[in-house]
Write a protein that holds these residues in place. Structure first.
Motif, PDB file in Angstrom:
ATOM      1  N   PRO A   1     -26.511  28.151  46.682  1.00  0.00           N
ATOM      2  CA  PRO A   1     -25.685  29.368  46.736  1.00  0.00           C
ATOM      3  C   PRO A   1     -24.773  29.563  45.527  1.00  0.00           C
ATOM      4  O   PRO A   1     -24.421  30.693  45.211  1.00  0.00           O
ATOM      5  N   GLY A   2     -24.425  28.499  44.826  1.00  0.00           N
ATOM      6  CA  GLY A   2     -23.504  28.654  43.705  1.00  0.00           C
ATOM      7  C   GLY A   2     -24.165  28.673  42.347  1.00  0.00           C
ATOM      8  O   GLY A   2     -23.482  28.726  41.319  1.00  0.00           O
ATOM      9  N   ARG A   3     -25.495  28.649  42.317  1.00  0.00           N
ATOM     10  CA  ARG A   3     -26.212  28.555  41.049  1.00  0.00           C
ATOM     11  C   ARG A   3     -26.891  29.875  40.715  1.00  0.00           C
ATOM     12  O   ARG A   3     -27.399  30.552  41.621  1.00  0.00           O
ATOM     13  N   PRO A   4     -26.929  30.270  39.438  1.00  0.00           N
ATOM     14  CA  PRO A   4     -27.649  31.498  39.087  1.00  0.00           C
ATOM     15  C   PRO A   4     -29.100  31.430  39.543  1.00  0.00           C
ATOM     16  O   PRO A   4     -29.753  30.389  39.419  1.00  0.00           O
ATOM     17  N   THR A   5     -29.594  32.533  40.075  1.00  0.00           N
ATOM     18  CA  THR A   5     -30.991  32.609  40.490  1.00  0.00           C
ATOM     19  C   THR A   5     -31.835  33.080  39.322  1.00  0.00           C
ATOM     20  O   THR A   5     -31.495  34.063  38.652  1.00  0.00           O
ATOM     21  N   VAL A   6     -32.920  32.386  39.067  1.00  0.00           N
ATOM     22  CA  VAL A   6     -33.822  32.740  37.970  1.00  0.00           C
ATOM     23  C   VAL A   6     -35.064  33.402  38.561  1.00  0.00           C
ATOM     24  O   VAL A   6     -35.873  32.746  39.232  1.00  0.00           O
ATOM     25  N   LEU A   7     -35.187  34.691  38.345  1.00  0.00           N
ATOM     26  CA  LEU A   7     -36.302  35.464  38.883  1.00  0.00           C
ATOM     27  C   LEU A   7     -37.501  35.437  37.942  1.00  0.00           C
ATOM     28  O   LEU A   7     -37.336  35.451  36.716  1.00  0.00           O
ATOM     29  N   VAL A   8     -38.694  35.426  38.519  1.00  0.00           N
ATOM     30  CA  VAL A   8     -39.921  35.587  37.739  1.00  0.00           C
ATOM     31  C   VAL A   8     -40.256  37.073  37.750  1.00  0.00           C
ATOM     32  O   VAL A   8     -40.812  37.589  38.710  1.00  0.00           O
ATOM     33  N   LYS A   9     -39.894  37.752  36.683  1.00  0.00           N
ATOM     34  CA  LYS A   9     -40.081  39.208  36.636  1.00  0.00           C
ATOM     35  C   LYS A   9     -41.498  39.613  36.259  1.00  0.00           C
ATOM     36  O   LYS A   9     -41.938  40.723  36.565  1.00  0.00           O
ATOM     37  N   ALA A  10     -42.221  38.718  35.582  1.00  0.00           N
ATOM     38  CA  ALA A  10     -43.604  39.021  35.215  1.00  0.00           C
ATOM     39  C   ALA A  10     -44.395  37.733  35.122  1.00  0.00           C
ATOM     40  O   ALA A  10     -43.885  36.707  34.672  1.00  0.00           O
ATOM     41  N   ALA A  11     -45.647  37.795  35.556  1.00  0.00           N
ATOM     42  CA  ALA A  11     -46.596  36.696  35.412  1.00  0.00           C
ATOM     43  C   ALA A  11     -47.957  37.340  35.162  1.00  0.00           C
ATOM     44  O   ALA A  11     -48.572  37.881  36.079  1.00  0.00           O
ATOM     45  N   LYS A  12     -48.407  37.298  33.919  1.00  0.00           N
ATOM     46  CA  LYS A  12     -49.620  38.022  33.549  1.00  0.00           C
ATOM     47  C   LYS A  12     -50.565  37.140  32.733  1.00  0.00           C
ATOM     48  O   LYS A  12     -50.127  36.328  31.920  1.00  0.00           O
ATOM     49  N   MET A  13     -51.851  37.350  32.957  1.00  0.00           N
ATOM     50  CA  MET A  13     -52.893  36.641  32.205  1.00  0.00           C
ATOM     51  C   MET A  13     -53.953  37.626  31.745  1.00  0.00           C
ATOM     52  O   MET A  13     -54.270  38.584  32.452  1.00  0.00           O
ATOM     53  N   ARG A  14     -54.484  37.376  30.547  1.00  0.00           N
ATOM     54  CA  ARG A  14     -55.584  38.178  30.021  1.00  0.00           C
ATOM     55  C   ARG A  14     -56.574  37.289  29.283  1.00  0.00           C
ATOM     56  O   ARG A  14     -56.197  36.255  28.740  1.00  0.00           O
ATOM     57  N   THR A  15     -57.813  37.730  29.241  1.00  0.00           N
ATOM     58  CA  THR A  15     -58.785  37.187  28.306  1.00  0.00           C
ATOM     59  C   THR A  15     -59.008  38.243  27.235  1.00  0.00           C
ATOM     60  O   THR A  15     -58.417  39.331  27.284  1.00  0.00           O
ATOM     61  N   GLU A  16     -59.872  37.944  26.261  1.00  0.00           N
ATOM     62  CA  GLU A  16     -60.056  38.901  25.165  1.00  0.00           C
ATOM     63  C   GLU A  16     -60.805  40.150  25.639  1.00  0.00           C
ATOM     64  O   GLU A  16     -61.580  40.114  26.593  1.00  0.00           O
ATOM     65  N   THR A  17     -60.567  41.257  24.950  1.00  0.00           N
ATOM     66  CA  THR A  17     -61.137  42.555  25.298  1.00  0.00           C
ATOM     67  C   THR A  17     -62.109  42.997  24.208  1.00  0.00           C
ATOM     68  O   THR A  17     -61.824  42.853  23.013  1.00  0.00           O
ATOM     69  N   MET A  18     -63.234  43.533  24.619  1.00  0.00           N
ATOM     70  CA  MET A  18     -64.247  44.007  23.683  1.00  0.00           C
ATOM     71  C   MET A  18     -63.689  45.118  22.796  1.00  0.00           C
ATOM     72  O   MET A  18     -63.063  46.069  23.284  1.00  0.00           O
ATOM     73  N   THR A  19     -63.877  44.996  21.509  1.00  0.00           N
ATOM     74  CA  THR A  19     -63.485  46.016  20.547  1.00  0.00           C
ATOM     75  C   THR A  19     -64.636  46.260  19.573  1.00  0.00           C
ATOM     76  O   THR A  19     -65.565  45.444  19.479  1.00  0.00           O
ATOM     77  N   GLU A  20     -64.577  47.336  18.827  1.00  0.00           N
ATOM     78  CA  GLU A  20     -65.599  47.613  17.820  1.00  0.00           C
ATOM     79  C   GLU A  20     -65.590  46.512  16.765  1.00  0.00           C
ATOM     80  O   GLU A  20     -64.532  46.124  16.251  1.00  0.00           O
ATOM     81  N   GLY A  21     -66.741  45.963  16.467  1.00  0.00           N
ATOM     82  CA  GLY A  21     -66.826  44.887  15.492  1.00  0.00           C
ATOM     83  C   GLY A  21     -66.348  43.551  16.029  1.00  0.00           C
ATOM     84  O   GLY A  21     -66.038  42.642  15.257  1.00  0.00           O
ATOM     85  N   HIS A  22     -66.304  43.414  17.362  1.00  0.00           N
ATOM     86  CA  HIS A  22     -65.776  42.197  17.979  1.00  0.00           C
ATOM     87  C   HIS A  22     -66.590  40.975  17.567  1.00  0.00           C
ATOM     88  O   HIS A  22     -67.821  41.007  17.545  1.00  0.00           O
ATOM     89  N   VAL A  23     -65.893  39.888  17.246  1.00  0.00           N
ATOM     90  CA  VAL A  23     -66.541  38.625  16.915  1.00  0.00           C
ATOM     91  C   VAL A  23     -66.608  37.794  18.195  1.00  0.00           C
ATOM     92  O   VAL A  23     -65.584  37.420  18.757  1.00  0.00           O
TER      93      VAL A  23
END
Length: 379
Positions: free
Chosen positions: A219-241
């Motif tokens: 009760p006396g300690r600051p609460t640390v919120l997880v405002k975002a949790a995101k994951m991505r893999t690579e996205t196809m683009t023109e000329g993608h390697v």
């Protein structure tokens, strides 16, 4: 979806070698997180274990040291982003109502690395990390005139931040200069040995719950919120390697950051500190721009101004990062959460950032994947 808060964090020191077994280090990290949370292990309803270089059943065997409670347990593996991926799964378990208390725990000994499971006949199996990031650095020099001194200044900053972190693998007893960094053995031009991540062993753990329970337990300690949790893999683009050795295209970080900012309802201008995947300083330099801290091509200016140092406008890698704190593999992303949580609580000691409210943690992993968490202090 429910709000999620970090209620406990714990680490064992990251070291090159230790007389402690990895099993003992993992127990100590988990026990430290439980003690920090004020919880007993039977209260944990789900555990996500991240590791790379140990046999398949190791996670469950190590988990038995904390208790035999029938807890839901899963193994997570995603190269360097393994710990961050375990954290994301724990967050989702609480956010989705599948658990009220979830733990992410990571451990590894990078001394046991025996290749990344890639064929020597593929680009991914031939181009090692140092060479890959040396190519990034060479391209950066051509595009923006980045100098080796700029890279060395980032590395020196992270060595010196690590000196202030009791859990860091590299803790120099006197300040490291950029000249020392430049003078160390060349690994892959322009990257030197002192620009390289410290690899060794260690463990880290994070416990998440709802904000209501977090306030109940502390009760006396600051609460640390997880405002975002995101994951991505690579996205196809023109000329993608398609042969994307190590961490794939840089755009993946920019895209994941945008997803995270949107989820959090925050922007790069709201950040007070940042942890990134800085296996080499060229990464940190590029991520200044990909995370939106400054426009493309202006990261070098941040370094020269001291903006990313402790006491600067937007400190990066406050615990030493992969270069100073170390990079065992599995626990690295969780060590970032440990550091950012302590910073937001005001418990980071000599490396404490002045009154931080928002911190971002970024990890990339070979294959390629990017994971970003944004944490916010809620008094």
């Amino acid at each position: 979806m429910r709000e999620v808060a970090v209620v406990g964090v714990g680490m064992s020191p990251f070291v090159a070698e230790t007389t402690q077994s990895l099993r003992e280090q993992t127990y100590r990290a988990g026990r430290a997180a439980l003690d920090d949370a004020g919880l007993a292990f039977p209260q944990v309803q789900a555990v996500y274990m991240g590791y790379l270089w140990e046999p398949t059943m190791t996670g469950i065997r190590f988990l038995k040291e904390l208790g035999l409670t029938g807890v839901h347990a899963q193994h997570v593996q995603n190269a360097s982003a393994t710990g961050a991926g375990a954290m994301l799964e724990a967050v989702r378990a609480v956010a989705g109502g599948h658990a009220d208390v979830a733990m992410a725990i990571g451990f590894d000994d990078m001394n046991k690395i025996a290749g990344a499971g890639l064929s020597k006949n593929s680009a991914e199996g031939v181009i090692l990390p140092a060479a890959f990031f040396a190519l990034w650095a060479k391209q950066r020099q051509l595009d923006y005139g980045t100098t080796s001194e700029t890279l060395a200044r980032i590395a020196a900053k992270n060595w010196n931040n690590g000196a202030l972190n009791p859990m860091a693998q590299r803790r120099p007893t006197s300040p490291i200069t950029f000249e020392q960094i430049l003078g160390s053995r060349m690994v892959a031009d322009p990257l030197t040995s002192m620009m390289s991540a410290a690899v060794g062993q260690g463990a880290a753990a994070v416990i998440v719950t709802t904000p209501e329970l977090a306030r109940k337990y502390h009760p006396g300690r600051p609460t640390v919120l997880v405002k975002a949790a995101k994951m991505r893999t690579e996205t196809m683009t023109e000329g993608h390697v398609f042969a994307g050795p190590v961490v794939g295209p840089q755009q993946m970080t920019r895209d994941t950051a945008q997803d995270a900012y949107e989820q959090a309802g925050l922007g790069p201008e709201d950040l007070d500190l940042v942890q990134v995947h800085d296996a080499f300083p060229i990464e940190e330099l590029v991520y200044y721009e990909l995370l939106g801290i400054c426009p493309d091509g202006e990261g070098d200016k941040l370094v020269l101004e001291g903006a990313t140092e402790l006491g600067g406008r937007i400190p990066f890698s406050t615990d030493g990062g992969l270069i100073g704190r170390g990079h065992p593999g599995g626990p690295t992303g969780l060590a970032q959460i440990w550091e950012t949580t302590l910073q937001l609580r005001g418990e980071a000691g000599a490396r404490q950032v002045a009154d931080p409210q928002v911190g971002l943690c970024h990890m990339v992993g070979g294959g390629s994947v990017c994971v970003i968490h944004i944490l916010q202090r809620a008094d």
